[in-house]
Write a protein that holds these residues in place. Sequence first.
Motif, short mmCIF file in Angstrom:
data_model
loop_
_atom_site.label_atom_id
_atom_site.label_comp_id
_atom_site.label_asym_id
_atom_site.label_seq_id
_atom_site.Cartn_x
_atom_site.Cartn_y
_atom_site.Cartn_z
N ARG A 82 0.88 -1.02 0.05
CA ARG A 82 0.03 -0.04 0.04
C ARG A 82 0.70 1.01 0.05
N GLY A 83 1.46 1.27 -1.02
CA GLY A 83 2.68 2.47 -0.98
C GLY A 83 4.06 2.14 -0.50
N ALA A 84 4.92 2.97 -1.06
CA ALA A 84 6.45 2.73 -0.72
C ALA A 84 7.05 3.92 0.00
N LEU A 85 6.60 5.13 -0.32
CA LEU A 85 7.17 6.41 0.26
C LEU A 85 7.37 6.36 1.71
N SER A 86 6.70 5.67 2.65
CA SER A 86 7.21 5.62 4.30
C SER A 86 8.10 4.39 4.43
N LEU A 87 8.16 3.49 3.44
CA LEU A 87 9.04 2.24 3.85
C LEU A 87 10.42 2.43 3.83
N PRO A 88 11.30 2.33 4.87
CA PRO A 88 12.71 2.71 5.03
C PRO A 88 13.47 1.76 4.05
N GLY A 89 14.54 2.07 3.63
CA GLY A 89 15.25 1.36 2.88
C GLY A 89 15.05 1.19 1.39
N GLU A 90 15.10 0.11 0.77
CA GLU A 90 15.02 0.00 -0.80
C GLU A 90 13.72 0.42 -1.33
N GLU A 91 12.55 0.49 -0.61
CA GLU A 91 11.15 0.78 -1.26
C GLU A 91 11.33 2.15 -1.24
N SER A 92 11.46 3.06 -0.21
CA SER A 92 11.67 4.48 -0.52
C SER A 92 12.37 5.09 -1.18
N GLU A 93 13.58 4.37 -1.64
CA GLU A 93 14.41 4.64 -2.67
C GLU A 93 14.00 4.48 -4.02
N ARG A 94 13.16 3.31 -4.09
CA ARG A 94 12.36 3.18 -5.31
C ARG A 94 11.51 4.15 -5.50
N PHE A 95 10.85 4.63 -4.55
CA PHE A 95 9.96 5.80 -5.03
C PHE A 95 10.53 6.87 -5.11
N ARG A 96 11.65 7.20 -4.74
CA ARG A 96 12.21 8.31 -5.04
C ARG A 96 12.71 8.27 -6.57
N LEU A 114 -1.48 13.53 -9.51
CA LEU A 114 -0.39 12.16 -9.14
C LEU A 114 -0.76 12.17 -7.92
N ASN A 115 -1.14 10.63 -7.57
CA ASN A 115 -1.49 10.02 -6.35
C ASN A 115 -0.25 9.26 -5.77
N ALA A 116 -0.11 9.83 -4.56
CA ALA A 116 0.93 9.11 -3.73
C ALA A 116 0.69 8.38 -2.43
N LEU A 117 0.35 7.00 -2.58
CA LEU A 117 -0.03 6.27 -1.28
C LEU A 117 0.99 6.09 -0.44
N TYR A 118 0.63 6.33 0.88
CA TYR A 118 1.33 6.48 2.22
C TYR A 118 2.36 5.47 2.33
N GLY A 119 1.79 4.18 2.43
CA GLY A 119 2.87 3.17 2.56
C GLY A 119 2.21 2.49 4.21
N ASN A 120 2.38 1.22 4.22
CA ASN A 120 2.04 0.48 5.56
C ASN A 120 3.09 0.60 6.78
N ARG A 121 2.55 0.51 7.95
CA ARG A 121 3.21 0.36 8.97
C ARG A 121 4.17 -0.76 8.65
N VAL A 122 5.52 -0.99 9.42
CA VAL A 122 6.40 -1.90 9.34
C VAL A 122 6.90 -2.29 10.64
N LEU A 133 9.96 10.32 7.30
CA LEU A 133 10.25 9.66 5.96
C LEU A 133 9.23 10.14 4.87
N ALA A 134 8.11 9.84 5.33
CA ALA A 134 6.84 10.27 4.42
C ALA A 134 6.82 11.61 4.13
N LEU A 135 6.90 12.41 4.90
CA LEU A 135 6.74 13.80 4.63
C LEU A 135 7.96 14.37 3.80
N GLU A 136 9.27 13.73 3.99
CA GLU A 136 10.21 14.10 3.14
C GLU A 136 9.79 13.64 1.66
N ASN A 137 9.53 12.48 1.59
CA ASN A 137 9.27 12.04 0.06
C ASN A 137 7.94 12.74 -0.57
N LEU A 138 6.88 12.91 0.51
CA LEU A 138 5.86 13.74 -0.12
C LEU A 138 6.27 15.10 -0.51
#
Length: 276
Positions: A82-96, A114-122, A133-138
């Motif tokens: 459910r989104g990548a932008l708040s997931l630390p590591g590889e997935e947020s890098e892929r989002f960026r 453009l829709n940015a899905l927030y990402g699941n809790r880990v 991290l989510a705010l930075e990527n948003l």
Amino acid sequence: MGFADQRLTVNVSILFTELPLLERPAAAAAAGFTAVELWWPWVDSPTPEQSRLDDLKKAIEDVGVQLTGLNFYAGQLPGPDRGALSLPGEESERFRSNVDVAADFAGSLGCTALNALYGNRVDGVDPAGQDALALENLELAARAADRIGAVLLIEALNRPESPRYPLVSAPAAVGIVDKVNQATGLGNARFLMDLYHLSMNGEDLAAVIERYASKTGHVQIADNPGRGAPGTGSLPLDDLLDQLKKAGYDGWVGLEYKPGDRPSSEAFEWLPREAR
């Protein structure tokens, strides 16, 4: 009024999925629609080869439909992600890595949402760290959207289907909209009001519309229960769309429902062709 008074767009990531991606814009056009929207269509890659982007652009342009909305890379959709932008590591890098690719593709087709899905809790990760991290990527996504004259959409999903997704109410999603706008000063973050997800959360839809229509940049619909076509469930979608119109919303309404056990071309019988 109701549907006859709306600007309708078809989500070809949930409808027409029985067809190859490049055939879906033409299928939507053949069904009488002039606009389509998409989740990020390459779940295997946030940065696909240019030829894949070019082929999809051509498929949209050749049939004369408008692209009205595009998701940034969000992992496997449909599926557990459910989104990548708040997931630390590889997935947020892929989002960026996807942000400018998605924005450039959307801009090349005149798409302005453009829709940015927030990402699941880990598990084992501090939610506050994920939120930072989510705010930075948003912020990054909002600036890319602004560069092409687009809005950045923030969507609330629903807790029964996405229990690890933190934005499962209209106030939660709008709170992020406000934070992004405050951080960037651009004012281009907007609420994606998905009436199906909000109804699954048990929210008072009329109250949500009254409170948040002015902050809404896009609307999506499906009936509930079942996430089917309007009329297959119990939501008063005609009345809700009328209320949105009266509240000043004049943007696109995305048909984001499941066609059921039939071809997608047969899933629009509820809507007269002249209203599409």
